[in-house]
Design an enzyme around this catalytic site. Structure first.
Site, PDB file in Angstrom:
ATOM      1  N   ASN A 439       1.339  -0.687   0.061  1.00  0.00           N
ATOM      2  CA  ASN A 439       0.218   0.155  -0.092  1.00  0.00           C
ATOM      3  C   ASN A 439       0.760   1.162   0.075  1.00  0.00           C
ATOM      4  OD1 ASN A 439      -1.653   1.927   0.469  1.00  0.00           O
ATOM      5  ND2 ASN A 439      -2.262   1.261   3.087  1.00  0.00           N
ATOM      6  N   TRP A 440       0.535   1.606  -1.419  1.00  0.00           N
ATOM      7  CA  TRP A 440       2.129   3.124  -1.220  1.00  0.00           C
ATOM      8  C   TRP A 440       1.164   3.976  -0.662  1.00  0.00           C
ATOM      9  CZ3 TRP A 440       3.957   2.286  -7.183  1.00  0.00           C
ATOM     10  CH2 TRP A 440       4.528   1.645  -7.292  1.00  0.00           C
ATOM     11  N   LYS A 441       0.188   4.582  -0.045  1.00  0.00           N
ATOM     12  CA  LYS A 441       0.045   5.561   0.070  1.00  0.00           C
ATOM     13  C   LYS A 441      -0.090   7.077  -0.852  1.00  0.00           C
ATOM     14  CE  LYS A 441      -0.063   2.606   4.464  1.00  0.00           C
ATOM     15  NZ  LYS A 441       0.291   3.225   6.136  1.00  0.00           N
ATOM     16  N   HIS A 526      -9.732   1.450   5.089  1.00  0.00           N
ATOM     17  CA  HIS A 526      -8.100   1.668   5.356  1.00  0.00           C
ATOM     18  C   HIS A 526      -8.754   2.650   6.462  1.00  0.00           C
ATOM     19  CE1 HIS A 526      -4.091   2.400   6.111  1.00  0.00           C
ATOM     20  NE2 HIS A 526      -3.648   1.674   6.168  1.00  0.00           N
ATOM     21  N   GLU A 528      -6.922   5.206   7.615  1.00  0.00           N
ATOM     22  CA  GLU A 528      -6.298   6.622   7.309  1.00  0.00           C
ATOM     23  C   GLU A 528      -7.655   7.748   6.416  1.00  0.00           C
ATOM     24  OE1 GLU A 528      -2.786   5.958   5.494  1.00  0.00           O
ATOM     25  OE2 GLU A 528      -1.613   5.168   7.383  1.00  0.00           O
ATOM     26  N   GLU A 598      -5.752  -4.704  10.471  1.00  0.00           N
ATOM     27  CA  GLU A 598      -4.644  -2.852  10.385  1.00  0.00           C
ATOM     28  C   GLU A 598      -5.178  -2.427  12.250  1.00  0.00           C
ATOM     29  OE1 GLU A 598      -2.274  -2.497   6.658  1.00  0.00           O
ATOM     30  OE2 GLU A 598      -4.164  -1.657   7.339  1.00  0.00           O
ATOM     31  N   GLY A 604       2.249   2.369  10.187  1.00  0.00           N
ATOM     32  CA  GLY A 604       3.056   3.496  10.567  1.00  0.00           C
ATOM     33  C   GLY A 604       3.513   4.121  11.690  1.00  0.00           C
ATOM     34  N   SER A 644       3.361  -2.114  10.557  1.00  0.00           N
ATOM     35  CA  SER A 644       4.438  -2.303  10.162  1.00  0.00           C
ATOM     36  C   SER A 644       5.203  -3.798  10.801  1.00  0.00           C
ATOM     37  CB  SER A 644       5.448  -1.698  12.500  1.00  0.00           C
ATOM     38  OG  SER A 644       4.340  -0.304  11.853  1.00  0.00           O
ATOM     39  N   GLY A 665       2.628  -1.205   3.859  1.00  0.00           N
ATOM     40  CA  GLY A 665       2.535  -0.261   3.861  1.00  0.00           C
ATOM     41  C   GLY A 665       4.698   0.328   3.177  1.00  0.00           C
ATOM     42  N   GLY A 666       5.214   1.383   4.765  1.00  0.00           N
ATOM     43  CA  GLY A 666       6.260   2.030   4.479  1.00  0.00           C
ATOM     44  C   GLY A 666       7.185   0.433   3.574  1.00  0.00           C
TER      45      GLY A 666
HETATM   46  P1  PGA Z   1       3.185   0.616   7.822  1.00  0.00           P
HETATM   47  O1  PGA Z   1       1.242   0.571   6.895  1.00  0.00           O
HETATM   48  O2  PGA Z   1       2.936  -1.365   7.150  1.00  0.00           O
HETATM   49  O3  PGA Z   1       3.407   1.688   7.447  1.00  0.00           O
HETATM   50  O4  PGA Z   1       2.113   0.512   8.574  1.00  0.00           O
HETATM   51  C1  PGA Z   1       0.732  -0.933   7.292  1.00  0.00           C
HETATM   52  C2  PGA Z   1      -0.528   0.220   6.083  1.00  0.00           C
HETATM   53  O5  PGA Z   1      -1.374   1.122   6.764  1.00  0.00           O
HETATM   54  O6  PGA Z   1      -1.780  -0.499   5.308  1.00  0.00           O
END
Ligand code: PGA
Length: 682
Positions: A439-441, A526, A528, A598, A604, A644, A665-666
């Site tokens: 998930n590149w966000k 998600h 966010e 999640e 993150g 994470s 994500g990251g």
């Molecule tokens: P993260 O994000 O791996 O950077 O914690 C995961 C996500 O939000 O899908």
């Protein structure tokens, strides 16, 4: 283009591997030769007195072991990323050294390939520049090198190689180099080695003269030598072409009075013993009894026996006192003696100036004890171990075991793969899909995003993942990324879609539009989006419906905040999220849902839920899916963990029975990290 890249990387890999294996091996079979070379470098740096011999010898053995192991690791693609970085660092150091020797000329031959291949400093520099380029190509795309052995068995190859090469070095130090590339090898005729063939190029010299007239100095050659009005001041002669240098050019024997007896010794018809001791002070004394016996044997049978050394009279006296030696001493150049035999003392047997036997002091010939003349003994015949025999030994001791190991490894891997397929067919259900989704966000501009997608695609194409791989990108990337992905290997997804089918919704992107780019998935729910864009369960329900209606599969996220977890409300929260947006779906529609748990406190933040916490939640989610859609549907539902998740913890998380992969994500923004997480399924 991709195929070209794969071919290029693997050609570079092969060039590096073969070079390192060869250079490591030729160094390992002659550790003393490598040691002498290292000492030449120290002399060039005026450091010779500061480094003890034991250190240079250890360094020689270590260098050989490092080079060969590095070569084998590259060949088998073991620890691909790490080893290719190491190769770059190694080549950077070596290239700097060769730049130095090219310009400063401190040694004539770099010693890269021992005595097997001599390169000029220019050739060495060119070779290292090519290898450096290969190393840079390999380090850029290390994952394009397919593995020849599975990860679990890599350690066997590495350790066996190390063991083999250290044992080889130890053996060659105790005995003599297995392969002798020097001009005094078995079968070499010393007189012939000293001969300059007819018509061989002669060295060329040019002389310049400095003359003066009316206080002005000028240089002339013979061609433009001026008249006698000029006064001669000086002349200098320089060599302009080297001429032919025979392989043996520094072999000479002097007796104690300083007479050169080289020709006399070499023209002797029949057998001659040479006892070689470059330095009596450092010579091993343990076998002096055997040496004295060989001397007595030589005297009894009238074979000339010369003890050749570079040590002075005092050292000779001391040696005689200590060992009772009665043999005559002669003087010879130290380097020549070290070249003749890599043992101090070492014994050489000549017949008509041809080397027919060579022994280290640890393996002196016992056959002479029989007291028969040499022509009746096998050691009196030229009987070099055939090259084929020695190559066969290497093959049997090293190449064959490695080959068999990788063969068995490959067979087991294949059987396992087939068994898995068989089991899943037998159970009459597809085992639920394991997935690693990125998930590149809101990261990466278009160019960087396309480059990243290409890299992930190439890595997965070269080394087939054991799970489904998805990259979910911002809308703006979708169409371009779709062009560079092989979606059979890496599927494409969006991070969102609108809750309306179409119309006057400025700035929105519909599920249909997402689908039209070539994307197959969409992330919905998600945290966010729930938190910053106020997406409620009702809005998400609309989005899920539209996504499914447009043929997209949905990765639906759920998870609790820290406060909710601290209040032990996680089950309740997650259930409400699923109830509100996806538990209304039909059983058929449900087949297109992937769930992602999640925990918001882990996204993150670098704080991962422990594998037990994650497993507990995923098992709970599976149980509520079972309540809703039945046990089989729950068994078939892929549920991911997100928050994470990184290379360091992916394996532990994925080992849990209910965790079917990760939403990353990251760590999905770097191809290497993302691939390492994918590889956690291997
Ligand atoms: P993260 O994000 O791996 O950077 O914690 C995961 C996500 O939000 O899908």
């Amino acid at each position: 283009m991709k195929t070209v890249k794969i071919i290029l990387v693997n050609l570079c890999r092969l060039a590096l591997a073969l070079t390192f294996v060869f250079s490591g091996f030729v160094k390992a079979i002659d550790p003393q030769g490598t040691q002498y070379k290292l000492q030449d470098y120290l002399t060039a740096l005026s450091l010779q007195g500061f480094v003890p011999d034991a250190v240079t010898l250890l360094a020689a053995v270590a260098l050989a072991a490092i080079e060969l192991t590095m070569g084998i690791m590259i060949l088998f693609a073991i620890e691909r990323r790490r080893i290719s970085k190491f190769v770059v660092a190694f080549m950077a150091v070596m290239t700097l050294i060769t730049v130095w020797i090219f310009f400063a000329n401190p040694v004539k031959d770099c010693g890269c390939f021992g005595d097997a291949i001599h390169l000029t400093n220019g050739q060495t520099l060119a070779k290292n520049i090519v290898l450096m380029a290969c190393a840079l190509i390999v380090v850029r795309w290390p994952l394009l090198m397919p593995r020849l052995i599975s990860k679990t068995n890599q350690w066997i190859i590495t350790n066996y190689t190390l063991l083999y090469i250290l044992a080889t070095s130890a053996w060659c130090l105790w005995d003599l180099p297995t392969f002798d590339f020097r001009p005094y090898h078995l079968g070499a005729n010393i007189l012939k080695g000293m001969t300059i063939p007819k018509g061989a190029p002669q060295p060329k010299f040019t002389t310049t003269f400095i003359l003066e007239k009316h206080g002005v100095k000028k240089e002339f050659t013979l061609d433009n030598y001026p008249d006698s009005t000029w006064t001669f001041i000086d002349s200098k002669t320089v060599q302009t072409a080297p001429g032919y240098v025979p392989p043996i050019h520094d072999f000479s024997i002097e007796d104690q009075q300083g007479n050169d007896i080289t020709q006399q010794a070499l023209h002797h018809k029949g057998y001659t013993f040479l006892l070689i001791m470059p330095h009596l002070e450092q010579a091993d004394q343990s076998q002096f009894g055997d040496i004295n016996e060989i001397y007595d044997y030589a005297v009894d049978h009238h074979y000339p026996f010369y003890c050749l050394t570079a040590s002075d009279e005092k050292a000779r006296q001391k040696w005689e006192d200590m060992t009772g030696a009665e043999y005559p001493f002669y003087t010879c150049d130290e380097t020549t003696l070290k070249t003749i035999v890599r043992s101090n003392p070492g014994l050489v047997l000549l017949k008509d100036a041809t080397v027919i036997g060579k022994w280290s002091h640890n393996r002196l010939p016992k056959e002479i004890m029989s007291d028969k003349p040499l022509n009746e003994l096998s050691i009196g015949q030229l009987n070099p171990d055939s090259v084929a025999k020695r190559v066969t030994e290497i093959f049997l001791w090293y190449v064959l075991p490695l080959f068999l190991l990788s063969l068995v490894d490959r067979i087991i891997v294949n059987i396992k793969r087939r068994k898995d397929i068989f089991v899943s067919h037998k159970n009459n259900r597809t085992m639920r899909k394991k997935i690693v989704a990125g998930n590149w966000k809101m990261n990466m501009n278009l160019q960087d995003g396309v480059a990243l997608a290409k890299e992930i695609n190439a890595a997965c194409a070269a080394d087939k993942p054991n799970c489904g791989v998805i990259v979910c990108t911002p809308f703006i990337h979708l169409a371009s990324v779709a062009q560079v992905l092989d979606q059979n290997v890496v599927a494409l997804g969006a991070e969102n879609c609108a809750d309306k089918a179409k119309g006057a919704y400025t700035g929105e992107v519909s599920a249909e539009m997402v689908k039209s780019t070539g994307a197959q998935y969409v992330i919905l729910g998600h945290s966010e989006r729930r938190q910053y864009y106020h997406e409620t369960p009702e809005i998400l329900k609309e989005k899920v419906q539209l996504a499914l209606a447009n043929g997209l599969k949905v990765i639906f996220c759920c998870g609790e905040t820290l406060e909710e977890r601290e209040a032990n409300k996680q089950n309740e929260v997650v259930k409400a999220e699923l109830d509100g947006s996806v538990f209304n779906l039909s059983a058929d529609e449900w087949k297109n849902i992937v769930l992602a748990y999640e925990p918001i406190w882990a996204i993150g933040t670098g704080k991962t839920a422990t594998s037990d916490q994650a497993e507990e939640m995923l098992a709970y989610i599976r149980s509520i899916v079972a309540e809703k859609y039945g046990k089989q549907a729950a068994e078939d539902t892929t549920i991911l963990y997100g928050g994470s998740c990184k290379p360091g913890n992916a394996k532990e998380l994925f080992a849990k029975p209910d965790i079917d992969g990760g939403l990353i994500g990251g760590a999905s923004l770097k191809a290497a990290d993302f691939k390492a997480i994918i590889d956690a399924w291997k």
